[in-house]
Design an enzyme around this catalytic site. Structure first.
Site, PDB file in Angstrom:
ATOM      1  N   LYS A 111       0.818  -1.216   0.000  1.00 35.04           N
ATOM      2  CA  LYS A 111       0.000   0.000   0.000  1.00 35.04           C
ATOM      3  C   LYS A 111       0.855   1.271   0.000  1.00 35.04           C
ATOM      4  O   LYS A 111       0.389   2.326  -0.410  1.00 35.04           O
ATOM      5  CB  LYS A 111      -0.973  -0.023   1.169  1.00 35.04           C
ATOM      6  CG  LYS A 111      -2.013  -1.128   0.981  1.00 35.04           C
ATOM      7  CD  LYS A 111      -3.124  -1.079   1.983  1.00 35.04           C
ATOM      8  CE  LYS A 111      -4.247  -2.028   1.615  1.00 35.04           C
ATOM      9  NZ  LYS A 111      -3.864  -3.455   1.756  1.00 35.04           N
TER      10      LYS A 111
HETATM   11  C1  LIG Z   1      -4.471  -4.508   1.116  1.00 33.97           C
HETATM   12  C2  LIG Z   1      -3.677  -5.763   0.969  1.00 33.97           C
HETATM   13  C3  LIG Z   1      -4.016  -6.771   0.029  1.00 33.97           C
HETATM   14  C4  LIG Z   1      -5.247  -6.679  -0.846  1.00 33.97           C
HETATM   15  O1  LIG Z   1      -5.158  -5.670  -1.814  1.00 33.97           O
HETATM   16  P1  LIG Z   1      -6.489  -5.144  -2.564  1.00 33.97           P
HETATM   17  O2  LIG Z   1      -6.050  -4.020  -3.397  1.00 33.97           O
HETATM   18  O3  LIG Z   1      -7.432  -4.753  -1.457  1.00 33.97           O
HETATM   19  O4  LIG Z   1      -7.008  -6.303  -3.345  1.00 33.97           O
HETATM   20  C5  LIG Z   1      -3.189  -7.863  -0.072  1.00 33.97           C
HETATM   21  N1  LIG Z   1      -2.105  -8.019   0.722  1.00 33.97           N
HETATM   22  C6  LIG Z   1      -1.742  -7.092   1.636  1.00 33.97           C
HETATM   23  C7  LIG Z   1      -0.545  -7.333   2.487  1.00 33.97           C
HETATM   24  C8  LIG Z   1      -2.507  -5.940   1.792  1.00 33.97           C
HETATM   25  O5  LIG Z   1      -2.148  -5.019   2.711  1.00 33.97           O
END
Ligand SMILES: *Cc1c(COP(=O)(O)O)cnc(C)c1O
Length: 463
Positions: A111
């Protein structure tokens, strides 16, 4: 480049206005009116370019004429200077699969790739417009810390992040509460993640309050987040293509809110030669049921080893539906109205066939996740975090034999040490940014899960 809402009532927005709007005013999600194409020549030129250079080339196709390109370039460079690897998102090969490591940012999860950029973008636009913003969000873990790191220390922004008291992992909690910049406010709610989300919704629903305090959101529906994530699909292709000479590339993506994999879908529509896009879910498998059976019906959220994917309503899914319905906003609007009532959507045979041309899917349960971490470690010595393990499992099972596969590694294993310990009998290595984190100064306010109390708190500490 202009932006419109999936629901058709908001149109002709600039990129800057689309970023500031977040959720479209008609309740839909914003998308570019046309999808820019990357030619094979342009694609080939990425092999010689660094991550920030590729990011600039792609992002600048979406920002439109009113964004100063020198400023944009500086903003992108600043956003990725915080990463602790010179390649930003390195690609490593392990036992025949390529792992795209997206966890080298300040909070060790993918993120950061989007939120470092979004934080700088907000700062830039607020400065330009002489405005300020109070960000309010609820987190179950990763989003909160990445958002906090995206805006810490920024002058025109205060950020208020609620997490459920005692219900996020110790490391995730420390990553948030040890940020002591004056513009960061951690609220530990006596309640659940859902209580936090409800408070956010109710607070944003009070339009007078929202306007008075210039409330802003950082959730994954902001177009700028998707945009920043498109970049690493191109980056990964440029590196693997150079090594293998492959024509197509498959991707496997551990999925929750459909943001990350939707970025891959956009990359494909822009001309990236993607073979399969594999959607990997844990037991909260509404999205893999959708791909495999045309059944998008909400179940109850169950706890898994990959908590950042414990989601039933995928907030970015509407963007894909818009394209599946051939950009028919009226049809989409009635579908979403129906979904709001029934919590279920069913798709016919033709639609299902189209979906399966776009995606493959697999559900990976707890036992298979642990097994994957252990087995992969025994084969390679490489430690997967449980989210990444879900994706690698699906990639190894569904990837083509002639096409190389890239599995997106969405978190550093040290963030989810308990699952790793269970799988391989030892704790993952701690990266430098986490060492000594328990000893650092903390700032956090414990608060009842009550919307009025939270609003009062925001009002008292707003910028
Ligand atoms: C947020 C997240 C996901 C999922 O991503 P999306 O964009 O919501 O599909 C997968 N793995 C981790 C470690 C995350 O923080």
């Amino acid at each position: 480049m202009r932006y419109m809402s999936t629901r058709g009532q908001v149109r002709n927005l600039s990129f800057k206005d689309a970023v500031m709007m977040g959720l479209a005013d008609d309740g839909g999600l914003l998308l570019p009116e046309q999808i820019p194409a990357i030619s094979p020549q342009q694609l080939a030129s990425y092999r010689q370019m660094s991550y920030p250079q590729i990011a600039f080339d792609i992002i600048s196709r979406f920002t439109g004429d009113d964004f100063n390109l020198t400023d944009l370039k500086a903003l992108i460079d600043r956003s990725y200077a915080t990463f602790d690897h010179p390649d930003i998102t390195p690609v490593v090969k392990q036992d025949g699969v390529y792992i795209l490591e997206l966890f080298h940012g300040p909070t060790l999860a993918f993120k950061d790739v989007a939120l470092q950029f979004l934080g700088n973008l907000f700062e830039y636009l607020l400065e330009e417009r002489n405005q300020k913003m109070n960000i309010l969000g609820a987190t179950s873990g990763d989003t909160g810390s990445a958002a906090i790191y995206g805006v810490r220390g920024k002058e025109r922004i205060n950020i208020f992040i609620m997490h459920p008291h005692g219900k996020v992992s110790p490391i995730q909690e420390l990553q948030m509460t040890t940020v002591t910049d004056a513009n960061v406010f951690n609220l530990a709610i006596r309640g659940t993640f859902d209580d936090g989300q409800r408070i956010v919704k109710e607070t944003f629903g009070d339009l007078e309050f929202k306007g008075r305090y210039s409330l802003g959101a950082v959730n994954s529906i902001n177009w700028a987040r998707v945009l920043a994530q498109i970049v690493y699909y191109f980056y990964a292709y440029s590196r693997v293509q150079q090594e293998t000479g492959c024509k197509n590339l498959d991707f496997s993506v551990p999925t929750g809110n459909f943001g990350d994999i939707f970025a891959g879908y956009m990359a494909k529509r822009m001309g990236l030669p993607v073979g399969k896009l594999i959607l990997a879910t844990n037991e909260n498998n509404i999205l893999s049921r959708f791909v495999l059976n045309g059944d998008y019906s909400v179940g109850t959220v169950v706890e898994t080893l990959s908590p950042s994917m414990d989601i039933q309503i995928a907030s970015n899914f509407e963007r894909y539906l818009f394209y599946l319905l051939d950009e028919d906003s009226d049809a989409l609007r009635s579908l979403m109205e129906n979904f709001a009532l029934t919590k279920s959507l069913q798709f016919d045979i033709q639609q299902q066939a189209r979906v399966r041309q776009d995606f493959g899917a697999l559900t990976v349960d707890k036992a298979a996740t642990i097994d994957q971490i252990r087995d992969f470690y025994q084969r390679t010595g490489y430690v997967l975090d449980p989210h990444t393990a879900v994706g690698v499992r699906a990639g190894e099972q569904l990837g083509g034999t002639d096409t190389p596969i890239v599995c997106l590694a969405t978190a550093h294993p040290a963030k989810f040490g308990d699952a790793v310990q269970r799988a391989i009998g030892r704790a993952p290595e701690m990266p430098a940014s986490l060492q000594g984190i328990e000893q650092r100064e903390k700032r956090c306010e414990l608060i009842e899960s009550d919307t009025e109390l939270v609003k009062q708190y925001v009002a008292n500490h707003a910028i």
